[in-house]
Every structure is written in structure tokens, then in C-alpha cells.
Enzyme design. Sequence first.
Site, PDB file in Angstrom:
ATOM      1  N   LEU A  41       0.832  -1.203   0.000  1.00 29.41           N
ATOM      2  CA  LEU A  41       0.000   0.000   0.000  1.00 29.41           C
ATOM      3  C   LEU A  41       0.867   1.254   0.000  1.00 29.41           C
ATOM      4  O   LEU A  41       2.030   1.221   0.406  1.00 29.41           O
ATOM      5  CB  LEU A  41      -0.900   0.015   1.245  1.00 29.41           C
ATOM      6  CG  LEU A  41      -1.955  -1.090   1.335  1.00 29.41           C
ATOM      7  CD1 LEU A  41      -2.665  -1.027   2.679  1.00 29.41           C
ATOM      8  CD2 LEU A  41      -2.960  -0.986   0.206  1.00 29.41           C
ATOM      9  N   HIS A 143      -1.028 -22.036   3.727  1.00 34.07           N
ATOM     10  CA  HIS A 143       0.289 -21.406   3.650  1.00 34.07           C
ATOM     11  C   HIS A 143       1.350 -22.493   3.531  1.00 34.07           C
ATOM     12  O   HIS A 143       1.116 -23.646   3.872  1.00 34.07           O
ATOM     13  CB  HIS A 143       0.541 -20.529   4.882  1.00 34.07           C
ATOM     14  CG  HIS A 143       0.681 -21.275   6.164  1.00 34.07           C
ATOM     15  ND1 HIS A 143       1.897 -21.495   6.760  1.00 34.07           N
ATOM     16  CD2 HIS A 143      -0.230 -21.853   6.971  1.00 34.07           C
ATOM     17  CE1 HIS A 143       1.727 -22.164   7.875  1.00 34.07           C
ATOM     18  NE2 HIS A 143       0.442 -22.397   8.033  1.00 34.07           N
ATOM     19  N   ASP A 153       2.610 -28.441  10.418  1.00 32.17           N
ATOM     20  CA  ASP A 153       2.288 -27.094   9.972  1.00 32.17           C
ATOM     21  C   ASP A 153       3.438 -26.596   9.109  1.00 32.17           C
ATOM     22  O   ASP A 153       4.557 -26.483   9.608  1.00 32.17           O
ATOM     23  CB  ASP A 153       2.118 -26.186  11.176  1.00 32.17           C
ATOM     24  CG  ASP A 153       1.845 -24.744  10.804  1.00 32.17           C
ATOM     25  OD1 ASP A 153       1.290 -24.498   9.724  1.00 32.17           O
ATOM     26  OD2 ASP A 153       2.187 -23.865  11.607  1.00 32.17           O
ATOM     27  N   GLU A 190       2.633 -16.379   5.875  1.00 34.47           N
ATOM     28  CA  GLU A 190       1.607 -16.527   6.913  1.00 34.47           C
ATOM     29  C   GLU A 190       2.218 -16.447   8.293  1.00 34.47           C
ATOM     30  O   GLU A 190       1.671 -15.792   9.176  1.00 34.47           O
ATOM     31  CB  GLU A 190       0.886 -17.873   6.736  1.00 34.47           C
ATOM     32  CG  GLU A 190      -0.270 -18.082   7.703  1.00 34.47           C
ATOM     33  CD  GLU A 190       0.123 -18.771   9.020  1.00 34.47           C
ATOM     34  OE1 GLU A 190      -0.738 -18.831   9.913  1.00 34.47           O
ATOM     35  OE2 GLU A 190       1.270 -19.228   9.152  1.00 34.47           O
ATOM     36  N   GLU A 191       3.363 -17.082   8.485  1.00 34.97           N
ATOM     37  CA  GLU A 191       3.973 -17.068   9.814  1.00 34.97           C
ATOM     38  C   GLU A 191       4.400 -15.664  10.205  1.00 34.97           C
ATOM     39  O   GLU A 191       4.363 -15.304  11.373  1.00 34.97           O
ATOM     40  CB  GLU A 191       5.188 -18.006   9.864  1.00 34.97           C
ATOM     41  CG  GLU A 191       4.880 -19.456   9.609  1.00 34.97           C
ATOM     42  CD  GLU A 191       4.032 -20.129  10.697  1.00 34.97           C
ATOM     43  OE1 GLU A 191       3.644 -19.466  11.680  1.00 34.97           O
ATOM     44  OE2 GLU A 191       3.742 -21.317  10.543  1.00 34.97           O
TER      45      GLU A 191
END
Length: 194
Positions: A41, A143, A153, A190-191
Site C-alpha cells: 500500500l 500457507h 504445519d 503466513e507465519e
Amino acid sequence: EDGFGQGSVYPEGPWRPPSSVQRGSIQFISLCPGDPSRAYLPAGASEELCGYTQSELIPTIPVLPLSYADAAPLLRSLGGPEAPAPFRGALNLTYRLGPSAGGVRARLAVRNRFEKGPVWNVIATLRGTLPEAEDQPILLGNHRDAWVYGAADPNSGTSQMLEVAKGLGALLKRGWRPRRSIVLCSWSGEEYGL
């Protein structure tokens, strides 16, 4: 919240054992989840998006997650008034606010680096046969970045998603088309922003 207070710990049960560390993000995710820099952004857009500046979303004191086995001796060394109920955990000790009893001190060495790096997302879309105005796509994703090695994970979810992709590919080769669009998503980062 996910240790012995919930039930039997690993290997006798599914809950976190004393030596395990939850390495999840220590950012203020509850205020505004995701990358606090909002690198995609324009400058200042983070505050407009979630009401907080980047500096308000990153802790300014050294922070390092500990296992409850490592935290217990530090908590036991605290003196001072008893902690209010919302500050207490499930360990078998009296939670206190400090300072430490008997002048106990702990030294914490934290070597964090703030670095910007690329994040790659892989998105595959199987267009459905429904007109776009009627289509309600099905999203399947996971992810693929991880803090540590292992299958829990994120690789357990990624392997399942890849098997679904193989099955869909075999169906597509036979001429099959889904009614609703199917979007397969594999994302990184993601982490970082949990």
C-alpha cells in the site's frame, strides 16, 4: 490455553508439552492482522486501513516466547502483590506482579532484524461453467512457510491440497469441468503476519 490445563500433553495426549514453544507472531495481531508495514500500500495507508501506524503494531520492547517449563521458574521468583485473575495462567504457582523476590534477575538476549523480503503466492483458478454473475467460487488454500521442520504445519495441509489438485487435474484431462469455479491458493508469509 493449549497445555496441560486442557488435558493430557504429548505424547500421552494432544496438548502442548512443557518444553514446547508457541512461536506464533508477537505482533499486535488483535489490533490489525497481517504485515504491519502494508508494503503493498502507499505510505500511511496502514493507519487508514486499520487505525494504527506501523510502529503501533510492532512491540517496542524485546520479546521472546518461552515454554511454560522455562517460564515457571521466572514466575515463581516474582514477589509483590498477587496478580488479578485475568493475568493468571494454569501453572501450579501463585501468580504475582513483581518485582522479583530476593533480587532475582534474568538476562534476555534478543537479536531481531527487520527485513523486507518477497512473498510469493501461487493461485490456480479452474473456471466453472456457471455464468460469472451466478458463480460462487470454492476456495481451497494453505500457507507453505513454517517456523520449523515437520509435517504438522503447514505441510499436512499443503500435501492434502496438492492431492486435490492432482485429482482435479486428472478430471480436467477427461473433459470434466466444475459448475462452480475452484480456486487453489498456496501462500507464503503466513507465519510472519499470522
